[in-house]
Design a protein around this motif. Sequence first.
Motif, PDB file in Angstrom:
ATOM      1  N   THR A 135       0.829  -1.207   0.000  1.00 18.62           N
ATOM      2  CA  THR A 135       0.000   0.000   0.000  1.00 18.62           C
ATOM      3  C   THR A 135       0.862   1.256   0.000  1.00 18.62           C
ATOM      4  OG1 THR A 135      -0.151  -0.182   2.417  1.00 18.62           O
ATOM      5  CG2 THR A 135      -1.968  -1.102   1.121  1.00 18.62           C
ATOM      6  N   ALA A 179       2.163   1.812  -3.513  1.00 19.46           N
ATOM      7  CA  ALA A 179       1.091   2.267  -4.403  1.00 19.46           C
ATOM      8  C   ALA A 179       0.814   3.752  -4.206  1.00 19.46           C
ATOM      9  CB  ALA A 179      -0.166   1.444  -4.167  1.00 19.46           C
ATOM     10  N   ALA A 180       0.723   4.182  -2.932  1.00 19.18           N
ATOM     11  CA  ALA A 180       0.438   5.586  -2.668  1.00 19.18           C
ATOM     12  C   ALA A 180       1.673   6.456  -2.927  1.00 19.18           C
ATOM     13  CB  ALA A 180      -0.031   5.762  -1.230  1.00 19.18           C
ATOM     14  N   ILE A 236       2.217   8.005  -6.329  1.00 18.65           N
ATOM     15  CA  ILE A 236       1.344   9.113  -6.737  1.00 18.65           C
ATOM     16  C   ILE A 236       1.633  10.372  -5.925  1.00 18.65           C
ATOM     17  CG2 ILE A 236      -1.048   9.843  -7.042  1.00 18.65           C
ATOM     18  CD1 ILE A 236      -0.206   7.527  -8.848  1.00 18.65           C
ATOM     19  N   LEU A 237       1.847  10.207  -4.621  1.00 12.98           N
ATOM     20  CA  LEU A 237       2.046  11.353  -3.744  1.00 12.98           C
ATOM     21  C   LEU A 237       3.437  11.947  -3.920  1.00 12.98           C
ATOM     22  CD1 LEU A 237       0.445   9.879  -0.496  1.00 12.98           C
ATOM     23  CD2 LEU A 237      -0.589  11.547  -2.045  1.00 12.98           C
ATOM     24  N   ALA A 251      -3.279  14.889  -5.688  1.00  9.95           N
ATOM     25  CA  ALA A 251      -3.276  13.434  -5.667  1.00  9.95           C
ATOM     26  C   ALA A 251      -4.653  12.869  -5.353  1.00  9.95           C
ATOM     27  CB  ALA A 251      -2.257  12.935  -4.643  1.00  9.95           C
ATOM     28  N   TRP A 309      -5.527   8.341  -2.533  1.00 11.11           N
ATOM     29  CA  TRP A 309      -4.141   7.955  -2.340  1.00 11.11           C
ATOM     30  C   TRP A 309      -3.610   8.419  -0.996  1.00 11.11           C
ATOM     31  CZ3 TRP A 309      -2.902   4.194  -5.227  1.00 11.11           C
ATOM     32  CH2 TRP A 309      -3.404   4.086  -6.528  1.00 11.11           C
ATOM     33  N   SER A 310      -4.149   9.522  -0.486  1.00 11.75           N
ATOM     34  CA  SER A 310      -3.782   9.942   0.869  1.00 11.75           C
ATOM     35  C   SER A 310      -4.278   8.933   1.896  1.00 11.75           C
ATOM     36  CB  SER A 310      -4.349  11.329   1.171  1.00 11.75           C
ATOM     37  OG  SER A 310      -3.827  12.296   0.273  1.00 11.75           O
ATOM     38  N   MET A 329      -4.839   5.817   1.269  1.00 12.71           N
ATOM     39  CA  MET A 329      -4.051   4.610   1.065  1.00 12.71           C
ATOM     40  C   MET A 329      -2.741   4.672   1.846  1.00 12.71           C
ATOM     41  SD  MET A 329      -3.981   1.643  -0.468  1.00 12.71           S
ATOM     42  CE  MET A 329      -5.100   1.731  -1.871  1.00 12.71           C
TER      43      MET A 329
END
Length: 447
Positions: free
Chosen positions: A189, A192-193, A196-197, A257, A261-262, A264
Amino acid sequence: MTSYYRRLTVGPTVLNIPVQPPTKSKLPVFPPRRPFNNIIQSSFGITLRSRKCWRVEATVRSAGRSEGGDGAKKVGPGPGQGPGPCSYSVEDRTVEVGSKRDRTVEVAVAVAVTVVLGVGNRVLYKLALVPLKHYPFFLAQLATFGYVLVYFSVMYLRYHAGIVTHEMLSMPKAPYLVIGLLEALAAATGMAAGAILSGASIPILSQTFLVWQILLSTIFLGRRYRVNQLLGCFLVTVGVVITVASGSSSGHSLKEAGIFWSLMMIVSFLLQAADTVLKEVIFLDAEKRLKGGSVDLFVVNSYGSAFQALFICLLLPFLSKLWGIPFSQLPNYLKDGAACFLNMGGTLSSGCDGAPLLPLLFIIVNMGFNIALLHLLKISSAVVSSLASTFSVPISVYIFTLPLPYLGVASSLPAGFVAGAIILVMGLLIYAWSPSDPSSAIPSPSS
């Protein structure tokens, strides 16, 4: 003459059995002879300057270590291990002699070591990605599977040295299985996040890790925190957020984002917090199973890393996709990453200056940081270990402003760094402050 009676015990009081007043046959009282100037003289040459006669009973019991955290119970050593640190009890109050001070010093040293290794871990990770900038996934897997080999090798040597016992190895493996699963899911996890972040937003979201630890330790360990400790944790979180967020576009990047995603990333830190609390449960359970003993750190690290590597293998297709590597191309990617790591010349290792020294330094320091963090967790609590790790964040931010090799131009210090650092230190001091308890004072014999 009036007789007074007090009972003093050395060691933690196990049973609160009422003591009957002493009889005359058990408490000899010297008859008074020729009182003069309020001084009572006996035929044996003993001078008593008080009209109160004291009878003292002393019993020695073993005193175990205090488990980490607030409201934790004392755990005595097992049979045949001898008495622990001395303590005395006046009526129904027990006061330790020396052990509390020794424990405080041990925790303080462990915190300092953890902070130093935490700073080195963050700085060297950035340096290790200089030669392996195209192979971060390879570095992560190298560390994961390398730990299994190193930890089991060290545990094997400690087993033959008698440090690791058969009882430690025969403990249930189900908690280690859960630890491996939690760490693998946290990695999945988080990757994954993190893809993007932005880099500045991740340290801000990581402060939820401390909140999760307080909540989970309250639920599963029954721990209660004082108001000053909760306030201290809050100020530490605020200080880190100000230190990292000032002068950066982290708030804007979080908005870009999206909330998913935050969340996540927050779930990733929830899984990591559950992992640390579960390790604390293992240490507490080992006290009971080993009759006052404690499980060796390398037993926990070895089995936890082994199960983590197992679940990483099962999640490998998913993890490789997160890094933008098709699973069919994963063997070639790992092969190229190994060539860059070894830096033995050739076209595959071009642009890999600094390898393998920098990646190896990162792996060694990261391993030492994990061991120090687990040791601190063992002798204190999950929250204290989290605070020590958090304290390394602003120091790392400052280190990156220095001219480090391979990183090029040093970054500038954030505008709110000093203010955030001051708030963070205030939070740590408030958390560590223990208000004095007037009720714990020792009554005077004249009372």
